[in-house]
Design a protein around this motif. Structure first.
Motif, mmCIF file in Angstrom:
data_model
loop_
_atom_site.group_PDB
_atom_site.id
_atom_site.type_symbol
_atom_site.label_atom_id
_atom_site.label_comp_id
_atom_site.label_asym_id
_atom_site.label_seq_id
_atom_site.Cartn_x
_atom_site.Cartn_y
_atom_site.Cartn_z
ATOM 1 N N GLN A 36 14.289 -26.188 33.396
ATOM 2 C CA GLN A 36 15.391 -25.267 33.140
ATOM 3 C C GLN A 36 16.600 -26.000 32.574
ATOM 4 O OE1 GLN A 36 16.200 -23.084 36.802
ATOM 5 N NE2 GLN A 36 15.110 -21.306 35.994
ATOM 6 N N SER A 37 17.323 -25.302 31.715
ATOM 7 C CA SER A 37 18.551 -25.857 31.143
ATOM 8 C C SER A 37 19.663 -24.822 31.266
ATOM 9 C CB SER A 37 18.346 -26.231 29.674
ATOM 10 O OG SER A 37 17.367 -27.243 29.538
ATOM 11 N N ASP A 38 20.883 -25.305 31.159
ATOM 12 C CA ASP A 38 22.047 -24.435 31.245
ATOM 13 C C ASP A 38 22.716 -24.364 29.869
ATOM 14 O OD1 ASP A 38 23.741 -22.771 32.714
ATOM 15 O OD2 ASP A 38 25.249 -24.347 32.867
ATOM 16 N N TYR A 39 23.116 -23.162 29.470
ATOM 17 C CA TYR A 39 23.729 -22.940 28.161
ATOM 18 C C TYR A 39 25.133 -22.370 28.341
ATOM 19 C CZ TYR A 39 18.863 -23.511 26.791
ATOM 20 O OH TYR A 39 17.589 -24.009 26.628
ATOM 21 N N ASP A 40 25.981 -22.558 27.317
ATOM 22 C CA ASP A 40 27.364 -22.098 27.429
ATOM 23 C C ASP A 40 27.789 -21.315 26.190
ATOM 24 O OD1 ASP A 40 27.824 -23.983 25.432
ATOM 25 O OD2 ASP A 40 28.528 -25.510 26.852
ATOM 26 N N ASP A 41 29.096 -21.056 26.075
ATOM 27 C CA ASP A 41 29.608 -20.241 24.976
ATOM 28 C C ASP A 41 29.370 -20.879 23.603
ATOM 29 O OD1 ASP A 41 30.447 -18.294 26.687
ATOM 30 O OD2 ASP A 41 32.545 -18.938 26.741
ATOM 31 N N SER A 42 29.286 -22.209 23.558
ATOM 32 C CA SER A 42 29.039 -22.857 22.267
ATOM 33 C C SER A 42 27.651 -22.497 21.743
ATOM 34 C CB SER A 42 29.169 -24.379 22.393
ATOM 35 O OG SER A 42 28.137 -24.918 23.206
ATOM 36 N N HIS A 43 26.687 -22.303 22.654
ATOM 37 C CA HIS A 43 25.349 -21.889 22.225
ATOM 38 C C HIS A 43 25.373 -20.447 21.722
ATOM 39 C CE1 HIS A 43 24.398 -25.337 24.882
ATOM 40 N NE2 HIS A 43 23.416 -25.532 24.019
ATOM 41 N N LEU A 44 26.178 -19.604 22.366
ATOM 42 C CA LEU A 44 26.315 -18.225 21.905
ATOM 43 C C LEU A 44 26.888 -18.178 20.491
ATOM 44 C CD1 LEU A 44 27.656 -16.183 24.983
ATOM 45 C CD2 LEU A 44 25.574 -15.733 23.672
ATOM 46 N N ARG A 45 27.929 -18.978 20.243
ATOM 47 C CA ARG A 45 28.545 -19.000 18.917
ATOM 48 C C ARG A 45 27.568 -19.501 17.877
ATOM 49 N NH1 ARG A 45 33.052 -21.017 21.781
ATOM 50 N NH2 ARG A 45 32.567 -23.135 21.111
ATOM 51 N N ARG A 46 26.800 -20.545 18.225
ATOM 52 C CA ARG A 46 25.850 -21.088 17.264
ATOM 53 C C ARG A 46 24.728 -20.095 16.970
ATOM 54 N NH1 ARG A 46 24.933 -26.035 15.057
ATOM 55 N NH2 ARG A 46 27.216 -25.922 14.941
ATOM 56 N N LEU A 47 24.256 -19.387 18.003
ATOM 57 C CA LEU A 47 23.224 -18.375 17.794
ATOM 58 C C LEU A 47 23.732 -17.270 16.870
ATOM 59 C CD1 LEU A 47 21.498 -17.788 21.260
ATOM 60 C CD2 LEU A 47 20.390 -18.478 19.132
ATOM 61 N N ARG A 48 24.966 -16.859 17.092
ATOM 62 C CA ARG A 48 25.563 -15.816 16.261
ATOM 63 C C ARG A 48 25.646 -16.274 14.809
ATOM 64 N NH1 ARG A 48 31.669 -13.369 17.196
ATOM 65 N NH2 ARG A 48 31.713 -12.018 15.363
ATOM 66 N N LEU A 49 26.010 -17.539 14.614
ATOM 67 C CA LEU A 49 26.115 -18.081 13.269
ATOM 68 C C LEU A 49 24.746 -18.147 12.592
ATOM 69 C CD1 LEU A 49 27.545 -19.487 10.928
ATOM 70 C CD2 LEU A 49 27.356 -21.634 12.199
ATOM 71 N N VAL A 50 23.749 -18.669 13.288
ATOM 72 C CA VAL A 50 22.406 -18.802 12.716
ATOM 73 C C VAL A 50 21.853 -17.438 12.328
ATOM 74 C CG1 VAL A 50 20.022 -19.482 13.197
ATOM 75 C CG2 VAL A 50 21.905 -20.976 13.890
ATOM 76 N N LEU A 173 34.904 -23.845 13.691
ATOM 77 C CA LEU A 173 34.212 -23.941 12.405
ATOM 78 C C LEU A 173 33.029 -22.991 12.320
ATOM 79 C CD1 LEU A 173 34.205 -25.369 9.679
ATOM 80 C CD2 LEU A 173 32.696 -27.101 10.661
ATOM 81 N N ASP A 174 32.260 -22.833 13.409
ATOM 82 C CA ASP A 174 31.128 -21.913 13.384
ATOM 83 C C ASP A 174 31.599 -20.497 13.056
ATOM 84 O OD1 ASP A 174 29.395 -23.931 13.972
ATOM 85 O OD2 ASP A 174 28.683 -23.113 15.867
ATOM 86 N N GLU A 175 32.703 -20.074 13.654
ATOM 87 C CA GLU A 175 33.229 -18.735 13.390
ATOM 88 C C GLU A 175 33.724 -18.616 11.947
ATOM 89 O OE1 GLU A 175 36.182 -17.912 16.308
ATOM 90 O OE2 GLU A 175 34.740 -17.734 17.957
ATOM 91 N N ALA A 176 34.331 -19.679 11.428
ATOM 92 C CA ALA A 176 34.814 -19.658 10.047
ATOM 93 C C ALA A 176 33.648 -19.569 9.065
ATOM 94 C CB ALA A 176 35.652 -20.897 9.761
ATOM 95 N N ILE A 177 32.554 -20.288 9.346
ATOM 96 C CA ILE A 177 31.377 -20.230 8.474
ATOM 97 C C ILE A 177 30.755 -18.836 8.537
ATOM 98 C CG2 ILE A 177 29.028 -21.089 8.135
ATOM 99 C CD1 ILE A 177 30.009 -23.833 9.045
ATOM 100 N N GLU A 178 30.680 -18.255 9.744
ATOM 101 C CA GLU A 178 30.146 -16.905 9.876
ATOM 102 C C GLU A 178 30.993 -15.914 9.076
ATOM 103 O OE1 GLU A 178 29.968 -13.337 13.072
ATOM 104 O OE2 GLU A 178 29.735 -15.357 13.887
#
Length: 218
Positions: A36-50, A173-178
């Motif tokens: 198991q791994s733990d994920y945070d808001d940075s993973h949410l932002r990256r998923l949204r961008l991808v 930056l992820d939000e700006a690219i999106e």
């Protein structure tokens, strides 16, 4: 959050998230146990961008990877990182070989950009897309394509300034690219639709015609 929670929060299926992890499009979570791994808001932002780059931008996995690589490249400026995202968006037009009309038109397009004082790379994909359209017009006998570009440029640049201020307001930056992907892909159909509606209005006024009402003939 756990993987299942990340899937629920993002709306991305677990299988897709695991694929992104395998492809290196998403950073691994912090290990909690061996399985198991733990994920945070940075993973949410990256998923949204991808997802935005794939579903909205129509990018391939390799293109998404190239954008993400550029986003993490500290030697590149913010302008260059956002530019890579835009350059990966369709249409990606290849310049033909041995086509004198293309070469002449491309040279005229570059000259116009210089005349306007626009800071454009010679290899910008949009230059090829613009050249292709003007070449097609010229082969049909329409010779005023460059002058149309000049008029459109005068109208578009103030709009671009306002849009880019919004994009640049995203410090993440992820939000700006999106935002770059969304403004490029989603707003272009709006511009085209408004132009067609304007044509309809102008034609109706020239021919003294009023819009047809749903109640006409009732």
């Amino acid at each position: 959050m756990r993987l299942s929670e990340l899937s629920t929060e993002s709306g991305v299926p677990i299988a897709t998230i695991k694929f992104y992890l395998r492809e290196g499009l998403l950073e691994p979570g912090a290990p909690v146990t061996a399985r198991q791994s733990d994920y945070d808001d940075s993973h949410l932002r990256r998923l949204r961008l991808v997802r935005a780059m794939q579903q909205i931008g129509g990018m391939s996995i390799d293109q998404v990877r190239n954008v993400l690589f550029a986003a993490g490249e500290s030697t590149l400026s913010r302008h260059e990182r956002l530019g890579v995202a835009q350059y990966m968006l369709p249409p990606l037009v290849e310049a033909p070989t041995d086509d004198p009309l293309w070469d002449q038109t491309h040279g005229e397009v570059l000259a116009l950009m210089t005349e306007l004082g626009w800071l454009i790379n010679d290899f910008s994909p949009s230059l090829n897309a613009l050249t292709r359209s003007i070449v097609a017009l010229r082969r049909l006998g329409y010779r005023d394509g460059i002058e149309h570009v000049r008029r459109y440029a005068a109208a578009m640049h103030p709009l671009a300034e306002g849009e880019y201020r919004f994009i640049d307001g995203h410090r993440d930056l992820d939000e700006a690219i999106e935002a770059t992907v969304a403004y490029t892909v989603l707003y272009e159909p709006i511009l085209l639709a408004v132009r067609r509606l304007a044509h309809e209005d102008v034609s109706a006024r020239l021919h003294n015609r009023r819009p047809i009402s749903p109640l006409d003939g009732v």
